[in-house]
Design a protein around this motif. Structure first.
Motif, mmCIF file in Angstrom:
data_model
loop_
_atom_site.group_PDB
_atom_site.id
_atom_site.type_symbol
_atom_site.label_atom_id
_atom_site.label_comp_id
_atom_site.label_asym_id
_atom_site.label_seq_id
_atom_site.Cartn_x
_atom_site.Cartn_y
_atom_site.Cartn_z
ATOM 1 N N GLY A 253 0.811 -1.202 0.000
ATOM 2 C CA GLY A 253 0.000 0.000 0.000
ATOM 3 C C GLY A 253 0.847 1.255 0.000
ATOM 4 N N ASN A 254 0.171 2.382 0.028
ATOM 5 C CA ASN A 254 0.841 3.671 0.120
ATOM 6 C C ASN A 254 -0.113 4.672 0.738
ATOM 7 N N ALA A 255 0.456 5.723 1.317
ATOM 8 C CA ALA A 255 -0.320 6.804 1.906
ATOM 9 C C ALA A 255 0.340 8.120 1.524
ATOM 10 N N SER A 256 -0.487 9.133 1.284
ATOM 11 C CA SER A 256 0.061 10.417 0.864
ATOM 12 C C SER A 256 -0.716 11.550 1.505
ATOM 13 N N ALA A 257 -0.048 12.692 1.619
ATOM 14 C CA ALA A 257 -0.673 13.915 2.114
ATOM 15 C C ALA A 257 -0.189 15.071 1.256
ATOM 16 N N THR A 258 -1.110 15.973 0.916
ATOM 17 C CA THR A 258 -0.803 17.111 0.057
ATOM 18 C C THR A 258 -1.286 18.390 0.717
ATOM 19 N N ILE A 259 -0.443 19.404 0.674
ATOM 20 C CA ILE A 259 -0.825 20.730 1.146
ATOM 21 C C ILE A 259 -0.553 21.717 0.030
ATOM 22 N N GLY A 260 -1.505 22.635 -0.192
ATOM 23 C CA GLY A 260 -1.374 23.578 -1.283
ATOM 24 C C GLY A 260 -1.637 24.997 -0.846
ATOM 25 N N THR A 261 -1.394 25.937 -1.731
ATOM 26 C CA THR A 261 -1.600 27.341 -1.443
ATOM 27 C C THR A 261 -3.079 27.645 -1.255
ATOM 28 N N VAL A 262 -3.366 28.632 -0.416
ATOM 29 C CA VAL A 262 -4.722 29.151 -0.176
ATOM 30 C C VAL A 262 -5.688 28.029 0.195
ATOM 31 N N ASN A 263 -5.442 27.414 1.347
ATOM 32 C CA ASN A 263 -6.397 26.464 1.934
ATOM 33 C C ASN A 263 -6.711 25.288 1.026
ATOM 34 N N LYS A 264 -5.678 24.564 0.663
ATOM 35 C CA LYS A 264 -5.852 23.358 -0.140
ATOM 36 C C LYS A 264 -5.169 22.204 0.580
ATOM 37 N N HIS A 265 -5.953 21.180 0.902
ATOM 38 C CA HIS A 265 -5.448 20.028 1.642
ATOM 39 C C HIS A 265 -6.074 18.765 1.063
ATOM 40 N N ALA A 270 -4.063 3.855 -0.054
ATOM 41 C CA ALA A 270 -4.509 2.746 -0.903
ATOM 42 C C ALA A 270 -3.840 1.468 -0.417
ATOM 43 N N LEU A 271 -4.612 0.393 -0.290
ATOM 44 C CA LEU A 271 -4.120 -0.877 0.233
ATOM 45 C C LEU A 271 -4.497 -2.000 -0.717
ATOM 46 N N SER A 272 -3.666 -3.041 -0.743
ATOM 47 C CA SER A 272 -3.994 -4.228 -1.531
ATOM 48 C C SER A 272 -3.469 -5.465 -0.822
ATOM 49 N N ALA A 727 9.749 6.286 0.050
ATOM 50 C CA ALA A 727 8.927 7.488 0.134
ATOM 51 C C ALA A 727 9.327 8.428 -0.990
ATOM 52 N N SER A 728 8.454 9.393 -1.239
ATOM 53 C CA SER A 728 8.743 10.381 -2.269
ATOM 54 C C SER A 728 8.180 11.725 -1.848
ATOM 55 N N ILE A 729 8.808 12.782 -2.369
ATOM 56 C CA ILE A 729 8.293 14.135 -2.196
ATOM 57 C C ILE A 729 8.166 14.759 -3.578
ATOM 58 N N SER A 730 7.184 15.625 -3.740
ATOM 59 C CA SER A 730 6.991 16.282 -5.022
ATOM 60 C C SER A 730 6.407 17.669 -4.801
ATOM 61 N N TYR A 770 4.283 7.804 1.116
ATOM 62 C CA TYR A 770 5.046 6.731 1.755
ATOM 63 C C TYR A 770 4.498 5.386 1.282
ATOM 64 N N TYR A 771 5.433 4.475 0.930
ATOM 65 C CA TYR A 771 5.059 3.156 0.414
ATOM 66 C C TYR A 771 5.397 2.097 1.464
ATOM 67 N N PHE A 772 4.523 1.145 1.610
ATOM 68 C CA PHE A 772 4.771 0.101 2.594
ATOM 69 C C PHE A 772 4.218 -1.220 2.086
ATOM 70 N N GLY A 773 4.613 -2.296 2.721
ATOM 71 C CA GLY A 773 4.118 -3.603 2.337
ATOM 72 C C GLY A 773 5.242 -4.575 2.051
ATOM 73 N N LYS A 774 4.844 -5.769 1.620
ATOM 74 C CA LYS A 774 5.793 -6.862 1.461
ATOM 75 C C LYS A 774 6.848 -6.575 0.420
ATOM 76 N N LYS A 775 6.439 -6.009 -0.727
ATOM 77 C CA LYS A 775 7.433 -5.824 -1.783
ATOM 78 C C LYS A 775 8.468 -4.794 -1.375
ATOM 79 N N TYR A 776 8.110 -3.841 -0.514
ATOM 80 C CA TYR A 776 9.093 -2.858 -0.086
ATOM 81 C C TYR A 776 9.998 -3.415 0.997
#
Length: 795
Positions: A253-265, A270-272, A727-730, A770-776
């Protein structure tokens, strides 16, 4: 309200008639393909001779190098490729962090069980992960007989943006400020997910795709000339979004969080869980975004005695909060039968708050302007459930397949409006909309000869929408659409020549409670030819026909009261229109450069377009059959790879448009030349980050009653893998220079108008994933031994 399959027109027996020859043909030919041979072996790593679990083993036929089947190794590194025909093959073994292995040609005899006596040894790849990604990277664009495929999975935008944002980087596509998707400048494009309409049932494609992460997208197919296999609705073509498929066993699976300009969250997880026979997947996403937009309107209107100038300035805030949850399950009955089902729930709340200022001046009078103001607050609460089920049956003969898909959705939206006017005081309105939509589709494919196939299938689609206003029952509007479709298609290759010809028939039945009823039967041919002039030169010639039917928004007479000076009304006498699309393509490939040129022509008669006129000082917009449209263009696309880490894709399209009004339309013929272009630069800088720049320019473009002003936009995207690939950042910045404007000039009977829209274009989003699970976990243990940094993209 209930939905039932409508077989009154006898299309189901016709479908069975289409399928029966193919099934009979298979019964005659299936005995020819004897598939009782096996290949077994063991895969180990070179340093400690330990077995490699989850190594990918693929076998290819010779001499055409076609993929026959594939598998993965078990805990002991063992694999088995069963049910093979007696023939010549070679096999290939791949594993993350190790050099791939390709075998010499092997000959399997009928009923032979070949056991490889020696283990197959893979050697650790000593390159860095960036080098691995570059050398194994697929071309950004690949042209096939009936589509262009864009591989977007490694775009920096894909790791932190939404699907809409990654679509904006594709040459022929444009995403408008309100989320609309355009293909070659036209918004009448059909959006599919994994080749199906079911993924977007009951919702606006822009609303759905702006809530879905681009990290889930593997590639995007742009189909400018659709084949008979696809639903014929639309007038510009098809954008088919292919999602990634999880293939590694275990929990991931993986989990992500995004923050943006002017009140954007926003956030998503996602899990498998893949066990082999039963596979489960689930996801949940949350979005809370606010955006600002305003517009200025200037309109001159001639009356019998005077000329009036109206100026309107509007300042609006739009809020969008959504919760989307999905759960799916696959059941692999055996190697040839698979069943899948899923359920999706969407809950969306939108707020549209606006403040409007109006100023009216009589040009020939010395009186002061009459100034008023108005406030509006509109709240929309939408709940949607989507149910999907599918079944795939594969036969012993390679390429022979039967698939069944069904989807159903139920949407409920409540719309509340509160308005404060200086002269009329406080007013309000409320209406409720219910929507039920269902699709059933059956497709069958059978190989013919050495390099051909026959495809046939049936589709039934129904859509019911009810609009109700409890206070005024006379405004209730009910809309029902039923479509039956049947197609037959033949495709194949012979030497340097490729072909695909097909015919689709669709029966349409549309009715409303406002005295509108229209039903008709249409036929839609499609032709695709390709010819290889040499190893690096190829030409394609295609033609297809599509239909655009009036939808509920065009037929609904309900008025929107948020802005009383600009009203939008439906009409009950609209007819469908048809689009003819021939196209010629030339492809020339060199070592690091690919040139593509497209010559295309689009002709539409009886086109439905928005028409504006002024009555009693109020602008009214309706959809009408206005006349014909000619659209001719030439595309130039250049894909360049300067080196292993830098590539550029440039696109330029020159077009000529001509709108010829019908006798009832009160505007003259409008035609003009224009062009639009896009340049995307992608840098994958070793050991640092990925960086992508997109530049887009649109010249002035004509429309039926006026024109759009030119616009220019620059977007940036950065991406980097961290924490040893787990993990990744963008960072994604849209409209860096903040100069993308949307201005519309309109003229009609005794009026001229100019609207300047100022959307909140410059937006920045930062995403951590962030990515997690058996393959990682497997990757982590391998990384410790070899020191090689790995990426999910290589799996």
């Amino acid at each position: 309200m209930s939905l039932k399959l409508d077989c009154r027109n006898g299309l189901l027996p016709v479908l069975l008639f289409f399928l029966s020859p193919a099934v009979h043909s298979y019964a005659q030919d299936s005995t020819k393909a004897i598939t009782n041979s096996y290949l077994n072996g063991v895969v180990v790593e070179n340093e400690h001779q330990k077995p490699l679990e989850y190594a990918t083993v693929s076998i290819y036929s010779l001499p055409d190098s076609l993929l026959i089947k594939g598998t993965i190794t078990n805990r002991k590194g063992e694999f088995e490729l069963a049910d093979l025909a007696g023939s010549s093959y070679y096999y290939k073994i791949e594993y993350l962090g190790f050099e791939s292995y390709s075998s010499k040609p092997i000959l399997l005899k009928e009923n032979e069980k070949l056991l490889l006596s020696d283990p197959l040894v893979l050697h650790a790849d000593t390159q860095t992960i960036t080098e691995v990604e570059v050398t194994g990277n697929r071309d950004f664009a690949r042209i096939e007989l009936d589509k262009t495929v864009y591989n977007v999975s490694k775009s920096p935008v894909s790791d932190g943006g939404t699907i809409n944002e990654v679509l904006a980087t594709i040459p022929k596509l444009n995403v408008t400020a309100n989320g609309g998707i355009q293909l070659r400048g036209s918004s009448d494009v059909k959006i599919l997910i994994d080749g199906k309409l079911s993924g977007l049932l009951g919702m606006s494609p822009g609303d759905v795709l702006s809530n879905m992460p681009a990290a889930d997208v593997d590639r995007v197919e742009v189909i400018t000339s659709p084949s008979a296999k696809y639903d014929a609705s639309g007038s510009a073509g098809i954008v088919n979004i292919i999602m990634k498929k999880e293939r590694v066993k275990g929990f991931n699976g993986n989990a992500s969080a995004t923050i943006g300009t002017v009140n954007k969250h926003s956030g998503r997880t996602a899990l498998s869980l893949r066990t082999g026979k039963l596979n489960f997947s689930g996801s949940y996403s949350y979005q809370d975004n606010w955006s600002g937009r305003d517009y200025e309107l200037s309109r001159l209107t001639e009356t019998e005695t005077n000329v009036e100038m109206l100026k309107v300035s509007a300042d609006a805030d739009l809020g969008n909060r959504s919760h989307i949850g999905q759960f799916g399950m696959d059941y692999l009955i055996n190697d040839k039968n698979t069943m899948s089902c899923s359920v999706t729930n969407r809950n969306v709340k939108q707020n549209k708050n606006g403040f409007y200022k109006y100023s009216r001046t009589l040009i020939t009078s010395s009186t002061f302007p009459n100034e008023t103001s108005r406030e509006s607050a509109v709240d929309i609460d939408l709940t949607s459930w989507v149910y999907n089920a599918s079944y795939i049956r594969k036969f012993d003969r390679k390429g022979q397949e039967l698939s069944f898909d069904a989807a159903y959705t139920n949407n409920n939206a409540e719309n509340y409006g509160n308005y404060t006017d200086e002269t009329e005081g406080n007013t309000s309105d409320f209406f409720n909309s219910d929507r039920e939509e269902a699709i059933v589709q059956l497709d069958y494919k059978q190989p013919v000869g050495d390099a051909g196939s026959i495809e046939t299938g049936y589709m039934y689609r129904t859509n019911e929408i009810n609009f109700d206003e409890p206070i005024d029952l006379s405004t209730a509007f009910n809309y029902k659409e039923s479509i039956h479709g049947l197609y037959f298609q033949l495709s194949g290759e012979k030497g340097n020549f490729g072909y695909q010809v097909g015919l689709r028939s669709e029966y349409s039945d549309i009715e409303t409670n406002k005295a509108y009823n229209d039903d008709y039967l249409d036929f839609f041919p499609s032709v695709h030819f390709s010819y290889k002039l040499s190893d690096n030169k190829q030409v394609l010639l295609t033609y297809s026909k599509m239909i655009y039917r009036p939808d509920s928004g065009m037929l609904n007479p309900f008025q929107n009261l948020s802005d009383p000076e600009n009203q939008k009304l439906g009409r009950k006498d609209l007819g469908a229109y048809y689009t003819h699309m021939p196209e010629f393509t030339f492809i020339y490939k060199r070592d690091k450069i690919t040139y593509t040129t497209n010559l295309y022509y689009v002709y539409t008669d009886n086109i439905i377009n928005q028409f504006r006129w002024v009555k009693d000082d109020v602008a009214i917009v309706t959809s009408e059959n206005l006349g014909s449209k000619h659209y001719a263009g030439v595309d130039f696309n250049l894909e360049t790879k300067f080196n292993k880490w830098w590539s550029i894709n440039s696109y330029l399209s020159g077009i000529y448009q001509k709108f010829t009004p019908s006798g009832e339309a009160h505007f003259s013929t409008n035609d003009d030349f224009g062009f639009f272009g896009k340049l995307t630069s992608t840098m994958r800088i070793p050991k640092w980050f990925n960086f992508q720049t997109t530049l887009r320019y649109d010249s002035d473009m004509p429309v039926a009653q006026g024109s759009y002003d030119q616009s220019f936009q620059v977007d940036f995207a950065f991406g980097k893998r961290i924490m040893k690939g787990k993990a990744s950042i963008s960072l994604w910045i849209y409209d860096v220079l903040n100069n993308s404007k949307y201005n519309v000039n309109t003229s009609g009977d005794r009026f001229t108008q100019r609207m300047k829209y100022n959307f909140e274009n410059r937006v920045a989003n930062f995403t951590f994933r962030y990515y997690f699970g058996k393959k990682y976990n497997v990757l982590k243990s391998k990384t410790h031994g070899s020191g090689v940094q790995h990426s999910e993209k290589d799996i």
